[in-house]
Design a protein around this motif. Sequence first.
Motif, short mmCIF file in Angstrom:
data_model
loop_
_atom_site.label_atom_id
_atom_site.label_comp_id
_atom_site.label_asym_id
_atom_site.label_seq_id
_atom_site.Cartn_x
_atom_site.Cartn_y
_atom_site.Cartn_z
N MET A 1 101.34 29.76 71.85
CA MET A 1 102.26 29.07 70.92
C MET A 1 102.33 27.60 71.27
O MET A 1 102.35 27.23 72.45
CB MET A 1 103.67 29.70 71.05
CG MET A 1 104.65 29.17 70.03
SD MET A 1 105.91 30.42 69.62
CE MET A 1 107.00 29.43 68.61
N LYS A 2 102.38 26.79 70.25
CA LYS A 2 102.40 25.35 70.45
C LYS A 2 103.82 24.86 70.16
O LYS A 2 104.40 25.19 69.14
CB LYS A 2 101.39 24.71 69.47
CG LYS A 2 101.20 23.23 69.62
CD LYS A 2 99.89 22.89 70.35
CE LYS A 2 99.82 21.39 70.64
NZ LYS A 2 100.66 20.98 71.77
N PHE A 3 104.37 24.08 71.08
CA PHE A 3 105.73 23.60 70.88
C PHE A 3 105.70 22.12 70.48
O PHE A 3 104.86 21.36 70.95
CB PHE A 3 106.55 23.77 72.15
CG PHE A 3 106.69 25.21 72.56
CD1 PHE A 3 107.67 26.01 72.01
CD2 PHE A 3 105.80 25.76 73.48
CE1 PHE A 3 107.79 27.33 72.39
CE2 PHE A 3 105.91 27.10 73.85
CZ PHE A 3 106.90 27.88 73.30
N VAL A 4 106.63 21.75 69.63
CA VAL A 4 106.73 20.36 69.19
C VAL A 4 107.87 19.70 69.96
O VAL A 4 109.00 20.18 69.94
CB VAL A 4 106.99 20.27 67.68
CG1 VAL A 4 106.87 18.82 67.22
CG2 VAL A 4 106.01 21.16 66.92
N SER B 1 111.49 39.55 66.81
CA SER B 1 110.32 38.83 67.33
C SER B 1 109.15 38.88 66.34
O SER B 1 108.36 37.95 66.27
CB SER B 1 109.91 39.37 68.70
OG SER B 1 109.33 40.65 68.57
N ASP B 2 109.06 39.97 65.57
CA ASP B 2 108.01 40.03 64.53
C ASP B 2 108.19 38.87 63.56
O ASP B 2 107.21 38.19 63.20
CB ASP B 2 108.09 41.36 63.76
CG ASP B 2 107.55 42.53 64.57
OD1 ASP B 2 106.89 42.26 65.61
OD2 ASP B 2 107.80 43.69 64.20
N VAL B 3 109.41 38.65 63.12
CA VAL B 3 109.68 37.54 62.20
C VAL B 3 109.39 36.21 62.88
O VAL B 3 108.81 35.30 62.28
CB VAL B 3 111.15 37.58 61.71
CG1 VAL B 3 111.44 36.41 60.78
CG2 VAL B 3 111.46 38.91 61.03
N CYS B 4 109.77 36.09 64.16
CA CYS B 4 109.56 34.83 64.89
C CYS B 4 108.08 34.51 64.99
O CYS B 4 107.66 33.36 64.80
CB CYS B 4 110.20 34.90 66.27
SG CYS B 4 112.00 34.92 66.20
N ARG B 5 107.27 35.52 65.29
CA ARG B 5 105.81 35.31 65.37
C ARG B 5 105.26 34.88 64.02
O ARG B 5 104.50 33.92 63.90
CB ARG B 5 105.11 36.61 65.80
CG ARG B 5 105.15 36.84 67.28
CD ARG B 5 104.08 37.81 67.77
NE ARG B 5 104.34 38.05 69.18
CZ ARG B 5 105.15 39.01 69.63
NH1 ARG B 5 105.76 39.82 68.79
NH2 ARG B 5 105.37 39.14 70.92
#
Lengths: 452, 452
Positions: free
Chosen positions: B1-4, A193-197
Amino acid sequence: MKFVVDQQIEDIEMPENLKLNTFLQEFHSDCPHPECNFGFYGFAFGQSPFPVPKLIQEALVKNADKGAYAPISGIPELRNAISKYNKHYFGMDVSPERIHVGPGTKALIFNLLEILHGTVILPTPAWLGYLPQIRFLKKNYHMLPTRSNKKISPNNLRRLALRLHDRQKILILNNPNNPTGLLYDKLELEEISDVCREQNITVISDEIYAQTTYDFSKFVSMGKIYPEGTFVTNGLSKSHAAGGYRLGYVVFPQHAVDLKTQFKKILATEYTAVSTPIQHAAIAGFEISKDIEEYFEVTRNIHQIMGEYTYNALSSIEGVIATKPNATFYLLADFNHYATDLQKSEIFTSQKLSESLIVHPYHTAIVGGDSLVLERTDFSARIAYVDYDGSKVYQNYLNNKPKSASEKLEFVKNNAPKVVAGIEMITKFFENVKKTSLNLSQTQKNSMMTPS
Amino acid sequence: MKFVVDQQIEDIEMPENLKLNTFLQEFHSDCPHPECNFGFYGFAFGQSPFPVPKLIQEALVKNADKGAYAPISGIPELRNAISKYNKHYFGMDVSPERIHVGPGTKALIFNLLEILHGTVILPTPAWLGYLPQIRFLKKNYHMLPTRSNKKISPNNLRRLALRLHDRQKILILNNPNNPTGLLYDKLELEEISDVCREQNITVISDEIYAQTTYDFSKFVSMGKIYPEGTFVTNGLSKSHAAGGYRLGYVVFPQHAVDLKTQFKKILATEYTAVSTPIQHAAIAGFEISKDIEEYFEVTRNIHQIMGEYTYNALSSIEGVIATKPNATFYLLADFNHYATDLQKSEIFTSQKLSESLIVHPYHTAIVGGDSLVLERTDFSARIAYVDYDGSKVYQNYLNNKPKSASEKLEFVKNNAPKVVAGIEMITKFFENVKKTSLNLSQTQKNSMMTPS
């Protein structure tokens, strides 16, 4: 009349599990060997062998009269029950507004991939259902091979994400994992999740096997670790042995109200809603009750006993490396030790390995590596340990719970003789492959020594 | 978080019936008029009001234990039953191999549009579900406005087809028709099929209302007239009042084996199969039995009585032209006579007309013309005559079948008071629109005479 089919349809392949199932159905009724009427040892099809919990069946019976269309996102009572279920079992505060019910998680994942723009990151090995969806939707995608421990490497994920220039990246996380049976622990999820953020990666976390985690206290949902960026999917199919009912749900990320509206449009356009009687029945599956709790415990304990047996038995074959499952009813067996020997028997691909194992005298059905999005020449396979009479075994377990290692071994031998015999067949197959290979080498040597 | 979100998703609109339903649900609980707690007269939602036939309910009860995945195309027993059903009711020889079962005809039509390359020809007015699917799939499409009798003109179909240069053209035929309630007779279908053969047009014939045809001997399936080029869809939703069950089927054209394989891939990729208990229940709905036959007769007779009442009552409003339904539980009412008067009340679109009718004191829900793929300024509307307690009315009909015109009138008044009152509201609405218009003209004249 000649019909013209859209090109992308021609290009996609039938999902491997269903292709295999069709193949097995055909094979079953038509073993070419004379006097052989045996079917097969079924390590291929991923279906829970247990009966649907009584409570769910009873709820379906009571709601057979519900002929009216349900709301697109699911009936409110069901979404409330799912909300409480998430709180109770996964420690997640998810309001019913964030929950959408669909006709199975497969359909929901497909719908998510339809609405979400972006490149898909697919860790491999992978469940055999994702890739046909991605291809059919013509999405960009990249494989992310897992490390030798068969888990995602956060560093590799970062490296891949840095190479992708799409505005949005979508990671498909399958935890607990099909085909490996492995569970990601909290620390591992945090690292991902760190990488995802950092890289702005959206996660679809397919947690359909959550309740099968053998030590359930160890299960952590990605929805808890990365609530702002994770779509969690789950449903009745595996934990409640009701794949045939076709009911799943998706939990939307926090603050994703906009997206919910888009999603509802898709569901309304494609299939209106999930079968109303089935939705009412599902409430009983998600409501907290002693019966359902017992069902989860018993079934996960049996899966664990079968899984440990299968792991030990396969690992005791010379050179075979298997993942040790923490959940699900699968493990991944790596037969690459035999690569050279298999090649000498003209077995060059995992597909050919599956075909060689299914024929007489082995009659053993596995899911080969290429169906798991591995290289065609990777001799790994998914082994599902569910080929037994689930109703009987459930009852036998309740009557006499095996505790010690020897009791468990006895339990498997008495209750899952086809699992035992099937692994013996696999053992025999590789013994024979080895023998053939040695004989060939011998013949070759001899022929080299005897000029013709 | 913004989703496309993918652009085509943003662009499509929510299917109108479901949008409307959401609107009505909200409105229902929130009439802004003080002391008003009345909901609405429901002419908008197209759902059969009757209970699901007992035989189907009983079959569902007996099969609640069926938790296993079903074959992709449907369980063999069901496909056999559907094959015999087609033979018995529609005089069609359709082998089970040509039949595929899906989660409602909406999903099946969507899947057909997914696999079939080509331009879609959509006759208008049309059911509100087709267009969102066509748009979502980014297909080329052309409207084909029907003649003044609200049926397809074969000549216009030919003219349109000649203009299209796509390799394949797909006509969506809806017979019996939603929203008009009209039935195409054999000759009309033959004329259409002549053009289709000549112009190589593939037909998707949505025959979900077939069994509601008031004089059932008059119903002819396009699958019989044009078997080599027609996909026929049908299901449980309307004839068996089980829309909430979500089960439909498609009959593939003769000799379209190739296509079936492509279709199976789509189903396997998107949603695996239809709910297994529901499939078992559906067998009882498609098997030939006295109970089901009686159910069809009673329900279509009641629809006819309600339809005739609605047609007569609306036609007796000055200037209103309604289609006289031969089937379904809808008719199309044309209020364009009041166009100028409506404009004077600032009602410029059919959407605004719907909104004006739903508010206090009218409380009347209709489906406006733009939802039926008509011009936004076309003041036509679909009127569904199903706002009554189906279980009670079914029983009352059995107890005392109305025969004469006056008995039928009495039957409607006693059994469907909301239908009667709702049409009175529509009458009153247009009286008031006229009055307002006259007053405005008067005021205008007066103000012209009295310089300010």
